[in-house]
Design an enzyme around this catalytic site. Sequence first.
Site, PDB file in Angstrom:
ATOM      1  N   HIS A 279      12.924 -10.321   1.482  1.00 28.12           N
ATOM      2  CA  HIS A 279      13.011  -9.648   0.386  1.00 28.12           C
ATOM      3  C   HIS A 279      13.891  -8.375   0.501  1.00 28.12           C
ATOM      4  CE1 HIS A 279       9.290  -7.064   2.043  1.00 28.12           C
ATOM      5  NE2 HIS A 279      10.185  -7.285   3.156  1.00 28.12           N
TER       6      HIS A 279
ATOM      7  N   GLN B  61      16.954 -11.158  -5.209  1.00 22.66           N
ATOM      8  CA  GLN B  61      16.073 -10.003  -5.768  1.00 22.66           C
ATOM      9  C   GLN B  61      16.666  -8.817  -5.742  1.00 22.66           C
ATOM     10  OE1 GLN B  61      12.964  -9.027  -2.768  1.00 22.66           O
ATOM     11  NE2 GLN B  61      11.670 -10.757  -3.561  1.00 22.66           N
TER      12      GLN B  61
ATOM     13  N   TRP C 272       5.184 -13.591   3.264  1.00 20.96           N
ATOM     14  CA  TRP C 272       6.565 -13.833   3.368  1.00 20.96           C
ATOM     15  C   TRP C 272       6.701 -14.869   4.452  1.00 20.96           C
ATOM     16  CZ3 TRP C 272       4.612  -9.156   2.860  1.00 20.96           C
ATOM     17  CH2 TRP C 272       4.967  -8.475   1.609  1.00 20.96           C
TER      18      TRP C 272
ATOM     19  N   VAL D  87       2.849  -0.367  -0.803  1.00 21.47           N
ATOM     20  CA  VAL D  87       2.634   0.300  -1.963  1.00 21.47           C
ATOM     21  C   VAL D  87       1.045   0.670  -1.946  1.00 21.47           C
ATOM     22  CG1 VAL D  87       4.704  -0.013  -3.244  1.00 21.47           C
ATOM     23  CG2 VAL D  87       2.580  -1.711  -3.327  1.00 21.47           C
TER      24      VAL D  87
ATOM     25  N   ARG E   2      13.204 -17.556   1.982  1.00 23.14           N
ATOM     26  CA  ARG E   2      11.954 -17.961   2.599  1.00 23.14           C
ATOM     27  C   ARG E   2      11.831 -19.406   2.907  1.00 23.14           C
ATOM     28  NH1 ARG E   2       8.191 -14.219  -1.582  1.00 23.14           N
ATOM     29  NH2 ARG E   2       9.453 -12.200  -1.244  1.00 23.14           N
TER      30      ARG E   2
ATOM     31  N   ALA F 126       8.510   1.974  -6.256  1.00 22.32           N
ATOM     32  CA  ALA F 126       9.458   1.107  -6.038  1.00 22.32           C
ATOM     33  C   ALA F 126       9.167  -0.389  -6.574  1.00 22.32           C
ATOM     34  CB  ALA F 126       9.467   0.986  -4.189  1.00 22.32           C
TER      35      ALA F 126
HETATM   36  C1  YSA Z   1       6.714  -5.091  -4.142  1.00 22.99           C
HETATM   37  C2  YSA Z   1       6.522  -3.803  -4.266  1.00 22.99           C
HETATM   38  C3  YSA Z   1       7.451  -2.711  -3.907  1.00 22.99           C
HETATM   39  O1  YSA Z   1       7.262  -1.356  -3.927  1.00 22.99           O
HETATM   40  C4  YSA Z   1       8.879  -3.241  -3.925  1.00 22.99           C
HETATM   41  C5  YSA Z   1       9.060  -4.526  -3.927  1.00 22.99           C
HETATM   42  C6  YSA Z   1       8.142  -5.457  -4.126  1.00 22.99           C
HETATM   43  C7  YSA Z   1       8.305  -6.822  -4.103  1.00 22.99           C
HETATM   44  C8  YSA Z   1       8.170  -7.428  -2.809  1.00 22.99           C
HETATM   45  N1  YSA Z   1       9.170  -6.914  -1.805  1.00 22.99           N
HETATM   46  C9  YSA Z   1       8.178  -9.172  -2.911  1.00 22.99           C
HETATM   47  O2  YSA Z   1       9.141  -9.488  -2.331  1.00 22.99           O
HETATM   48  N2  YSA Z   1       7.106  -9.504  -3.462  1.00 22.99           N
HETATM   49  S1  YSA Z   1       7.258 -11.257  -4.269  1.00 22.99           S
HETATM   50  O3  YSA Z   1       7.031 -11.837  -2.992  1.00 22.99           O
HETATM   51  O4  YSA Z   1       6.332 -11.116  -5.058  1.00 22.99           O
HETATM   52  O5  YSA Z   1       8.769 -11.336  -4.818  1.00 22.99           O
HETATM   53  C10 YSA Z   1       9.278 -10.408  -5.916  1.00 22.99           C
HETATM   54  C11 YSA Z   1       9.897 -11.161  -6.716  1.00 22.99           C
HETATM   55  O6  YSA Z   1      10.876 -12.054  -6.446  1.00 22.99           O
HETATM   56  C12 YSA Z   1       8.948 -12.125  -7.584  1.00 22.99           C
HETATM   57  O7  YSA Z   1       8.160 -11.869  -8.575  1.00 22.99           O
HETATM   58  C13 YSA Z   1       9.776 -13.284  -8.061  1.00 22.99           C
HETATM   59  O8  YSA Z   1      10.484 -12.986  -9.142  1.00 22.99           O
HETATM   60  C14 YSA Z   1      10.935 -13.372  -6.983  1.00 22.99           C
HETATM   61  N3  YSA Z   1      10.485 -14.379  -5.794  1.00 22.99           N
HETATM   62  C15 YSA Z   1       9.720 -14.292  -4.879  1.00 22.99           C
HETATM   63  N4  YSA Z   1       9.715 -15.687  -4.327  1.00 22.99           N
HETATM   64  C16 YSA Z   1      10.735 -16.175  -5.153  1.00 22.99           C
HETATM   65  C17 YSA Z   1      11.180 -15.664  -5.965  1.00 22.99           C
HETATM   66  N5  YSA Z   1      12.172 -16.104  -6.980  1.00 22.99           N
HETATM   67  C18 YSA Z   1      12.637 -17.391  -6.617  1.00 22.99           C
HETATM   68  N6  YSA Z   1      12.024 -18.191  -5.646  1.00 22.99           N
HETATM   69  C19 YSA Z   1      10.989 -17.614  -4.673  1.00 22.99           C
HETATM   70  N7  YSA Z   1      10.663 -18.445  -3.676  1.00 22.99           N
END
Ligand code: YSA
Length: 352
Positions: A181, A221, A160, A264, A207, A320
């Site tokens: 997130h 999100q 992140w 997780v 981010r 989650a």
């Molecule tokens: C994972 C496990 C858990 O038990 C609960 C939550 C999570 C998600 C974790 N917190 C997370 O942020 N994962 S992620 O970085 O892969 O982002 C999750 C989703 O947010 C992505 O699949 C995407 O749909 C969206 N996302 C992430 N970065 C983004 C974005 N959408 C737009 N622009 C970005 N830069």
Amino acid sequence: MTQPSADSIHSLTQRAILQLAEASDAEALEQWRVAYLGRRGELTNILRGLSGLDMEQRRELGALGNRAKTELEERLAGRTAEVSRAQQDAAFARDRIDVTLPGRPTIQGRLHPTTQIVREITDAFAGMGFSIVEGPEVEWDRYNFEMLNIPEGHPARDMWNSLWVDYRDEGGRQPMLLRTHTSPMQARVMESTQPPVRVVVPGKCYRYEATDATHEWHFYQIEGLAVDEGITFADLKGTLYEFARRLFGEERRVRFRCDYFPFVEPGVDMSIDCFSCDGNGEGCRICRDSGWIEIMGAGMVHPKVLADVGYDTEKYTGFAFGVGPERVAMLKYGIDDIRHFYSNDLRFLSQF
Ligand code: YSA
């Protein structure tokens, strides 16, 4: 002083009547009244002159003079009404409103496509028994990372790219950031609630990263969290399949793959087949040749995360997930670039 006579009364009356016809506003009418009927007006003077005449003439000319006065007063009242009516008509003509004209259309606003899709997703989960809660966008390091099993110096922090806020108080510098997130709300909700927990948390995230067709530096999100006795990975899959079916219909394919998130165990990412190339992947810039678009990360809540908020890990388990609503909207509506959402182009926004 004018010598009173029947002729002088008569000719004065005629002159006054002619002049009255020319008075066309309140000021001219008042001037006319003062000139003829005022304290020093012409008719008043004549009537005053009657006192020097003999009895017979006084009676005769007095009656004539009083009739003339009454006539002039009546004509003044009539002319005043005429002038005021004419002025009213002119004002109506000037300010005329055509009540038969069709009204001007008011420009109707509408909900931003992100708001629409956030509501659609939260409604889908609300229909499965989840409550909706919200949390702060500026977050402590403790909730954004530490309570999620990502201590300081942990390499997973590099997943992140964070925008730090330089916050200081009496205790010195406190690590604070724009939340990367919505997962910090997992710890916040569990700290203040005992199981069973079923919540979804919509909200904005930030981010420090380069933008492209599927990445923005600020985006939404929706976090989901369910903790109870006996929750298994099958519940996670069943819930997320059901969500995908409600949003995209039966025909869309869904894929779960192992993924790593420190909070997780096990962790997965969930993808949906690419709307743009129908899952073929060849030369597709949307799915980058893979045929799949990742829409969320998910997994079984790590026992350490449960223990850190004081939950009994022998008794409770949970799952989650974190879904990106803009990516979901892209899939649903065939939007080929996430940057359209926040570029404020009405040609794009008004389509939704
Ligand atoms: C994972 C496990 C858990 O038990 C609960 C939550 C999570 C998600 C974790 N917190 C997370 O942020 N994962 S992620 O970085 O892969 O982002 C999750 C989703 O947010 C992505 O699949 C995407 O749909 C969206 N996302 C992430 N970065 C983004 C974005 N959408 C737009 N622009 C970005 N830069």
